[in-house]
Write a protein that holds these residues in place. Structure first.
Motif, PDB file in Angstrom:
ATOM      1  N   ILE A  21      84.882  64.079   8.916  1.00 20.54           N
ATOM      2  CA  ILE A  21      83.678  64.614   9.521  1.00 20.54           C
ATOM      3  C   ILE A  21      83.325  63.763  10.738  1.00 20.54           C
ATOM      4  O   ILE A  21      83.270  62.532  10.643  1.00 20.54           O
ATOM      5  CB  ILE A  21      82.492  64.615   8.544  1.00 20.54           C
ATOM      6  CG1 ILE A  21      82.821  65.393   7.265  1.00 20.54           C
ATOM      7  CG2 ILE A  21      81.241  65.178   9.220  1.00 20.54           C
ATOM      8  CD1 ILE A  21      83.094  66.862   7.478  1.00 20.54           C
ATOM      9  N   ILE A  22      83.076  64.420  11.867  1.00 17.24           N
ATOM     10  CA  ILE A  22      82.575  63.739  13.061  1.00 17.24           C
ATOM     11  C   ILE A  22      81.136  64.178  13.262  1.00 17.24           C
ATOM     12  O   ILE A  22      80.839  65.369  13.331  1.00 17.24           O
ATOM     13  CB  ILE A  22      83.432  64.073  14.301  1.00 17.24           C
ATOM     14  CG1 ILE A  22      84.855  63.531  14.125  1.00 17.24           C
ATOM     15  CG2 ILE A  22      82.794  63.495  15.562  1.00 17.24           C
ATOM     16  CD1 ILE A  22      85.823  63.955  15.214  1.00 17.24           C
ATOM     17  N   THR A  69      86.031  68.520  10.765  1.00 19.50           N
ATOM     18  CA  THR A  69      85.092  69.304  11.562  1.00 19.50           C
ATOM     19  C   THR A  69      84.140  68.353  12.260  1.00 19.50           C
ATOM     20  O   THR A  69      83.989  67.197  11.860  1.00 19.50           O
ATOM     21  CB  THR A  69      84.320  70.297  10.673  1.00 19.50           C
ATOM     22  OG1 THR A  69      83.624  71.240  11.486  1.00 19.50           O
ATOM     23  CG2 THR A  69      83.306  69.591   9.786  1.00 19.50           C
ATOM     24  N   ALA A  70      83.495  68.834  13.321  1.00 23.78           N
ATOM     25  CA  ALA A  70      82.569  68.011  14.111  1.00 23.78           C
ATOM     26  C   ALA A  70      81.268  68.772  14.308  1.00 23.78           C
ATOM     27  O   ALA A  70      81.273  69.976  14.587  1.00 23.78           O
ATOM     28  CB  ALA A  70      83.189  67.652  15.460  1.00 23.78           C
ATOM     29  N   LYS A 126      80.713  71.654  25.584  1.00 21.41           N
ATOM     30  CA  LYS A 126      81.925  72.228  26.181  1.00 21.41           C
ATOM     31  C   LYS A 126      82.924  71.133  26.522  1.00 21.41           C
ATOM     32  O   LYS A 126      84.116  71.224  26.199  1.00 21.41           O
ATOM     33  CB  LYS A 126      81.550  73.029  27.431  1.00 21.41           C
ATOM     34  CG  LYS A 126      82.725  73.728  28.091  1.00 21.41           C
ATOM     35  CD  LYS A 126      82.248  74.548  29.287  1.00 21.41           C
ATOM     36  CE  LYS A 126      83.417  75.244  29.978  1.00 21.41           C
ATOM     37  NZ  LYS A 126      82.964  76.038  31.155  1.00 21.41           N
ATOM     38  N   THR A 127      82.454  70.073  27.173  1.00 19.91           N
ATOM     39  CA  THR A 127      83.334  68.960  27.544  1.00 19.91           C
ATOM     40  C   THR A 127      83.838  68.229  26.302  1.00 19.91           C
ATOM     41  O   THR A 127      85.025  67.916  26.182  1.00 19.91           O
ATOM     42  CB  THR A 127      82.584  67.965  28.455  1.00 19.91           C
ATOM     43  OG1 THR A 127      82.125  68.658  29.605  1.00 19.91           O
ATOM     44  CG2 THR A 127      83.481  66.816  28.866  1.00 19.91           C
ATOM     45  N   GLY A 140      89.556  68.539  21.141  1.00 15.67           N
ATOM     46  CA  GLY A 140      90.560  69.533  20.807  1.00 15.67           C
ATOM     47  C   GLY A 140      90.126  70.474  19.707  1.00 15.67           C
ATOM     48  O   GLY A 140      90.953  71.135  19.073  1.00 15.67           O
ATOM     49  N   ARG A 141      88.832  70.559  19.485  1.00 15.18           N
ATOM     50  CA  ARG A 141      88.279  71.424  18.437  1.00 15.18           C
ATOM     51  C   ARG A 141      86.836  71.760  18.788  1.00 15.18           C
ATOM     52  O   ARG A 141      86.107  70.919  19.305  1.00 15.18           O
ATOM     53  CB  ARG A 141      88.358  70.743  17.081  1.00 15.18           C
ATOM     54  CG  ARG A 141      87.874  71.619  15.932  1.00 15.18           C
ATOM     55  CD  ARG A 141      88.371  71.132  14.599  1.00 15.18           C
ATOM     56  NE  ARG A 141      89.828  71.163  14.502  1.00 15.18           N
ATOM     57  CZ  ARG A 141      90.517  70.991  13.382  1.00 15.18           C
ATOM     58  NH1 ARG A 141      89.863  70.793  12.242  1.00 15.18           N
ATOM     59  NH2 ARG A 141      91.825  71.012  13.367  1.00 15.18           N
ATOM     60  N   LYS A 142      86.418  72.979  18.487  1.00 22.77           N
ATOM     61  CA  LYS A 142      85.060  73.412  18.771  1.00 22.77           C
ATOM     62  C   LYS A 142      84.068  72.593  17.957  1.00 22.77           C
ATOM     63  O   LYS A 142      84.194  72.441  16.744  1.00 22.77           O
ATOM     64  CB  LYS A 142      84.908  74.901  18.431  1.00 22.77           C
ATOM     65  CG  LYS A 142      83.495  75.443  18.592  1.00 22.77           C
ATOM     66  CD  LYS A 142      83.019  75.416  20.028  1.00 22.77           C
ATOM     67  CE  LYS A 142      81.650  76.054  20.175  1.00 22.77           C
ATOM     68  NZ  LYS A 142      81.130  75.956  21.548  1.00 22.77           N
TER      69      LYS A 142
END
Length: 492
Positions: free
Chosen positions: A10-11, A80-81, A98-99, A105-107
């Protein structure tokens, strides 16, 4: 049945920090195995400018690049983040996401305030046994409230984080008025009862401060409890730190980076307790990230204690089978007691957890096995326990590995005399069960340990007569003495 096992990451992109935690998940148990944070300070100045901190953005992007490399090197794709209050409130939040998503590398999902409260509550429910009250998750910019236990209700998010309240000159009287005015708007707090489950690094730091002030022996934050008067004392020390060098040094020694925000966090905690009918504070080491993890992995909503013991002690199928059989073996020998932890069911789960750990120290050196097993049981990162419950399990485990085990004196105050007596009884009975069966569940299930009037009787089938050695008879005598009974062996 062996619990389902998996690994996930988890981020958490918060107002103060950007953190990566990797967990081992075993059934209802959640054990962190990697934990790294960068104090980016994304929310610094947000209330004044409406934008994320420029330096914070750069630090957060660098951290996400590093986390992506770590996850790739570990081959971990199950992660997931999420981003919380600062990002959802900032005008440039969508641009940052967005950045950041491109770098990771993941939404990245930006959570609503209600989602943040819901997930934090899920995390608390994953680490306590039947919690009743409300959770309060204090981040850098916001404070989330949600009820746990009883009837389900919507959570809420208030802009009461230290970064939101710290803009401009710090005047304690003015700030206290602001806090009270905002808390009065809370529909969750106004109807709150039970305990206050405090989530977040600032409140964990306040708990560390209280441990120091109280000279408290067990430095385990999960499940640590504070009273309203203790919260007030901590608040005074934190407010004194603004003008008193000694108080400031005390806070900085505990957590230098958080020290400047602790007066605000302490004042918030004091006002929450003063304005509600809550019974006190329970510190939770779990919160948002663990709630997100439960959503990601489908971790069951269940008592985390037994799976936590299995996960931490790395028990195999035979050891699990032995632990279960051992509790069934010793339970009939234990005399009914007044509730040690609130109810017979609560007492039983502690006895079961102790039995599950009865084969956890076999790899330790025999000269140090009892104290190492005790210390492991006392401090292990399993959840679903109060500190007194931890202490009983640990004492029972020490007694399981050594007949006349003596705890370190500083921990004796964690349990009552009645709890100490039960721990010695459990430990002695576990020693008997372990030596009789050779730590074999199937053999143990063929025998019975029962009370017959003033006698403790070990009943063994004829086929297992050879299992009744001199050592078994000696330990039966020791257990009977511990229970104020006479030993007897019956070969059927």
């Amino acid at each position: 049945m062996f619990p389902k096992s998996e690994r996930a990451g988890i981020i958490d992109i918060g107002s103060n920090s950007v953190r990566l935690v990797i967990y081992d998940v075993l059934g209802a148990s959640i054990l962190p195995t990697f934990n790294e944070k960068v104090m980016a300070g994304l929310g610094q100045g947000l209330m004044r400018t409406g934008h994320l901190s420029v330096e914070g953005r750069e630090a957060a992007i660098r951290a996400l690049g590093r986390y992506r490399a770590i996850l790739k090197a570990l081959g971990l794709r199950n992660f997931t983040a999420v981003a919380t209050a600062a990002v959802r409130s900032a005008e440039d939040g969508p641009d940052f996401i967005k950045t950041a998503s491109r770098v990771l590398g993941r939404k990245i999902l930006t959570l609503s305030g209600e989602d943040e409260a819901r997930l934090s509550a899920l995390g608390v429910e994953a680490s306590f046994y039947k919690p009743e009250g409300i959770i309060g998750d204090l981040g850098g910019s916001s404070l989330e409230f949600k009820r746990v236990g009883g009837r389900s209700a919507r959570g809420e998010s208030l802009m009461l984080g230290p970064l939101s309240l710290a803009e401009g000159d710090f005047d304690p009287k003015t700030l206290r008025k602001t806090i009270r005015a905002e808390l009065k708007k809370s529909r969750v707090l106004s109807s709150a009862s039970g305990r206050f489950y405090a989530v977040g690094g600032a409140w964990r730091t306040l708990a560390k401060l209280n441990m120091q002030l109280e000279n408290y022996s067990l430095q385990v934050l999960q499940g640590y409890q504070m009273t309203e008067s203790q919260a007030s004392r901590v608040t005074k020390v934190c407010l004194d730190s603004m003008t008193n060098a000694a108080s400031r040094s005390m806070l900085e020694a505990i957590d230098k980076r958080r020290a400047k925000h602790l007066p605000i966090a302490a004042m918030l905690l004091q006002e929450i307790l003063a304005m509600s009918a809550l019974e006190g504070v329970s510190i939770s080491s779990s919160g948002l990230r663990e709630g997100v993890l439960r959503d990601l992995t489908g971790t069951p909503t269940a008592d985390p204690l037994m799976d936590g013991v299995i996960a931490f002690a790395r028990l195999d199928h035979n050891q699990i089978q032995f632990g279960q059989a051992l509790h069934d073996f010793i339970a009939p020998a234990l005399a009914p007691e007044p509730d040690l932890f609130g109810s017979p069911a609560a007492d039983k789960r502690i006895e079961q957890a102790a039995c599950m750990m009865a084969d956890s120290a076999g790899r330790f050196h025999p000269d140090h096995r009892s104290i190492m097993a005790y210390d492991q049981a006392l401090r292990a990162p399993y959840a679903g326990l109060s500190h007194s419950e931890r202490a009983l399990i640990a004492y029972a485990i020490g007694c399981r590995y050594e007949k006349d085990f003596k705890r370190p004196a500083e921990y004796e105050g964690l349990t009552t005399p009645e709890q100490d007596e039960r721990a010695r009884q459990i430990g002695s009975a576990m020693r008997l069960g372990a030596v009789f069966s050779g730590r074999s569940g199937p053999i143990l299930r063929r025998a019975n340990l029962v009370r017959r009037g003033d006698t403790l009787q070990l009943r063994v089938g004829k086929a297992d007569e050879a299992m009744v050695s001199d050592t078994v008879r000696r330990r039966l005598s020791q257990t009977a003495s511990q229970l104020n009974l006479k030993p007897d062996t019956s070969i059927d």
